[in-house]
Design an enzyme around this catalytic site. Structure first.
Site, short mmCIF file in Angstrom:
data_model
loop_
_atom_site.label_atom_id
_atom_site.label_comp_id
_atom_site.label_asym_id
_atom_site.label_seq_id
_atom_site.Cartn_x
_atom_site.Cartn_y
_atom_site.Cartn_z
CB THR B 34 -0.88 -0.02 1.15
OG1 THR B 34 -0.19 0.27 2.35
CG2 THR B 34 -1.53 -1.25 1.61
CB CYS B 40 4.50 11.09 -4.17
SG CYS B 40 5.52 11.86 -3.02
CG HIS B 57 5.78 7.04 -2.46
ND1 HIS B 57 4.70 6.77 -1.53
CD2 HIS B 57 5.94 8.19 -2.69
CE1 HIS B 57 4.24 7.75 -1.08
NE2 HIS B 57 4.73 8.97 -1.85
#
Lengths: 122, 182
Positions: B34, B40, B57
């Site tokens: 997750t 981002c 990420h």
């Protein structure tokens, strides 16, 4: 005299970046897609320095260094590793294989150019 | 820290949360990754044959664009993810991508979200990595859940309050470039 660089990396993005950066730095830049391609281009390019990634398909950077060093004519050719890896054991392995230096990505243009100039000074 | 979750199928999944600046790869079919995204971007990659996958990420630093350094951190994040998957048996030619994020969280970060999105799309195209789907831009933050071994992804838009909290999240820290001459 313009120094010739052979840059070996399986990422097209990195190859383009190196071509741009090192051309701006005054080098003649040749690129190869992986270790096998790099070794094939080695003889026809006759580089003054080789820059190689480590993680590549077909033949990785360690294989490239070992193959180059196995040929007497390239015993003094400077080889710079340019990689995302920073583990000390990998650096040691590269050093023992015959690498001249190790640069961790993301690289700084000026530092990379400075390093190339240092290791190619005759 | 991992928690338990029941979605993306009926099997109970172990959840691993990926924060800004991180990447995570896995071949564990019981895991779901997750992440929460504002400006981002997360790139989700899966090799459906090797059944390995992962997420990065990233947030490009807001450089002046003169030296291109801001893109190098995005490239680094992508390379770490791809190399991590190759080490687990993935083939670059089989990788399938889904990309999320790049929201215009507020005026100050609007351009950054767009820049992150453009970078991710351009990188995948440049590297011939197939992009199966993308959800980029807009004004809402996103919560993304991803099963790395199958490539299944879920996206949920996040409330404005959470979006504000995300917009003040720490920026990607620039590591010092490392040169070692032997």
């Amino acid at each position: 005299m313009t120094l010739k660089v052979l840059a070996i990396d399986d990422s097209k993005t990195i190859r383009e970046m190196l071509r741009h950066t090192l051309s701006q730095g005054g080098f003649e830049v040749h690129v190869a897609d992986d270790g096998v391609d790099g070794l094939e281009k080695l003889e026809c390019v006759g580089p003054d320095v080789v820059i190689t990634d480590i993680n590549m398909p077909r033949l990785d950077g360690f294989g490239v260094i070992e193959k180059i060093r196995s040929q007497k004519v390239y015993s003094a050719l400077p080889i710079l590793v340019l990689t995302t890896e920073s583990a000390q054991d990998l650096k040691e392995r590269a050093k023992n294989s015959g690498a001249t230096g190790w640069v961790v990505k993301p690289f700084d243009d000026e530092k990379l150019i400075h390093a190339i100039k240092r290791i190619t000074v005759g | 820290m991992e928690e338990k979750s029941k979605s993306l199928g009926d099997v109970t999944k172990n959840v691993h949360h990926v924060i800004q600046g991180e990447y995570f790869v896995s071949d564990d079919p019981s895991i779901v990754l997750t992440t929460i995204l504002g400006s981002c971007v997360a790139t989700c990659l899966c090799d459906p044959v090797a059944r390995v996958g992962g997420i990065n990420h990233f947030l490009l630093p807001n450089g002046d664009g003169k030296d291109g350094m801001e893109f190098r951190y995005g490239i680094l994040s992508m390379e770490l993810l791809v190399n991590g998957l190759l080490k687990m048996g993935a083939s670059k030619s089989r990788l399938e991508a889904k990309i999320f994020g790049g929201a215009a969280m507020n005026n100050g970060l609007a351009r950054i979200g767009e820049s992150n999105s453009q970078f991710a799309v351009s990188y995948l195209s440049n590297e011939n990595i197939k992009c199966l789907s993308k959800s980029l831009g807009g004004i809402n933050a996103r919560r993304v859940r991803y099963v790395p071994t199958t490539g299944q992804a879920q996206q949920m838009l996040v409330s404005e309050q959470s979006a504000d909290e995300l917009s003040s999240a720490k920026r990607l820290v620039k590591a010092e470039p490392d040169v070692t001459l032997f």
